[in-house]
Design a protein around this motif. Sequence first.
Motif: not given
Length: 662
Positions: A440, A446, A524, A597, A599-601, A603
């Motif tokens: 990671k 991604s 989602n 959150e 950005c990191n995921n 979503l």
Amino acid sequence: MTAIAIAVATPHSLSFSLRLPSSLSRSPSFRQTGYLRASARRLVSTRVYNSSVVTGEEASTSSFSQTQSSFNMADRTGSVKQQVASLVKSSLQATFPDLSDVEPQVAISAKFGDYQCNNAMGLWSRIRGSGTEFRNPNSVGQALANNLPPSEIIESTSVAGPGFVNINLSTNWISKRINDMLVDGIQTWAPILSVKRAVVDFSSPNIAKEMHVGHLRSTIIGDTLARMFEFSDVDVLRRNHVGDWGTQFGMLIEYLFEQFPNWEDVGNQAIGDLQEFYKASKKRFDDDASFKERAQQAVVKLQGGEAKYRAAWKKICEISRSEFDLVYERLNVHLEEKGESFYNPYIPDTIKELTDKGLVEESEGARVIFLEGFNIPLIVVKKDGGYNYASTDLTALKYRLQVEQAEWIIYVTDVGQQQHFEMFFSAARKAGWLPPAEEKKFPRVSHVGFGLVLGSDGKRFRTRSSEVVRLVELLDEAKNRSKAELIQRLENNGTISDWTDEELEQTAEAVGYGAVKYADLKNNRSTNYVFSFDQMLKNQGNTAVYLEYAHARICSIVRRSNKDIDTLKKTGTITLGHPDERVLALHLIQFAEVVEEACNNLLPNVLCEYLYNLSEIFNQFYTNCRVIDSPEDTSRLLLCEATATVMRKCFELLGIKPVFKL
């Protein structure tokens, strides 16, 4: 032909040598650094946003015109969650100096505090039986709470059950954080991310083919991800990896020459409707063996650089781009095109490097890479010696890592392409271009997969004649429906005379296009969703229309107060005496960690959920807390302004233009 060789030394023990045609190396778009491109895009994006749906009354809501020149992005303190985590980190180091690898586990708490530290049980499992002075997880939690350093952020703590440390924020600190944002601008609330430069590869339609709803999802999702990263001070390279190279161009060019020998004199009219032109040439290709052979020869001539074929190729690409731009203009999306043709000259060097490293093998006439965990190999050179998606994508990835120095490369496509991305990511790791996935670490890649857009029948969204829906027509339909409903409502309440034609047009665009975007983004991304104009244009529930109404209502409250909100921001203070005031204020200051959150995921729906909850929490506040002509009107007007400011930033990140009256 002269050329320039570029050698780039890079992190992760990589080097990349390219030989570029001199015409390309002289190109201003190539010479520009990624930072300059991204900075220019941010400026353009700001100017476009600032000009959206401006009404004569807008001056009373002045967050748009806030001056932020005195603010330095390096001075950001991070999200509230990051600041609380920093305090917990200090406590962990003081309490367990020998366990330096323990990271803070901080989460928003719904019941017993504003935040909660959940490290105690994990720590207890590590120290139990080692002669420790701690008796159980609760005693670990007590120690963590006691060792939190003094801070203006925390008002009180408590420990519950197996060591959960409940943290209550200082109400005065919450008030001050909102006051400071109103003065210094919401950019001060931008989260701090670990990535500095990212490529977002999205939209990516095929030249000579119509953009369809799959491209709509990629374009909307990719644009929102790019906007959120840009807000977080990440240098974002917005890449449109269009399909502008391949065997289909031989078919198109040969059909053009056959139908219009003097095509250069006829111009765009020779092709007309590009979608129909493509269908006609494809039918000719399938039905006529002689034409098919000539088309295949045309590909060779195009790739060999013959001027006549290159000119026809450029004309087809030009017409196709103009069609794409109609969609991008409506969606207010900005991309920089680097299509398949851009990377084509570099593919041989990429294949050579992979071969030299022993990764490429011969298999049934093709050249492939065998990868652990996959039943099929990754073909990098076809039996006929031609290149494919894998060879192009590997070359593009290498370029983005080693030339553009991207730390995070994000691909936004449908979930059906997941295996392709997993395979070429695996090949890149095998080549040593990327660290192992389990580490990671940066650089990283991604795949942002998304589901299908369905019709009311639950099947893939198409027209009644089973044709793929044209995006321009779909977007115009949303705008026209929005305008019709707006006019009907204004006529019913007798206020149509208060609106100019320009205001009606701009508002219909903002609401119509925004409804399409939000209906996609609130889900989602990995799931399918049903496309319904009736649902997305409702003014109740979790829709863009409802949220636009909520924002316009807040702006109306501020206007009706007849107070100078700019003066209030400089002289007034926020007090949080009523419980609903504090609930609203707490939700407002959590904006940065929501963006973090999302950005990191990767979503966007996380931001949509926050925005909808914000409107609901504001409604609760407004129901129970009188604003205008109340003893607390200054404080509550500032809360209204702060809510509108955060809503506008959410709209901007989602690519939706706010409206100020409805």
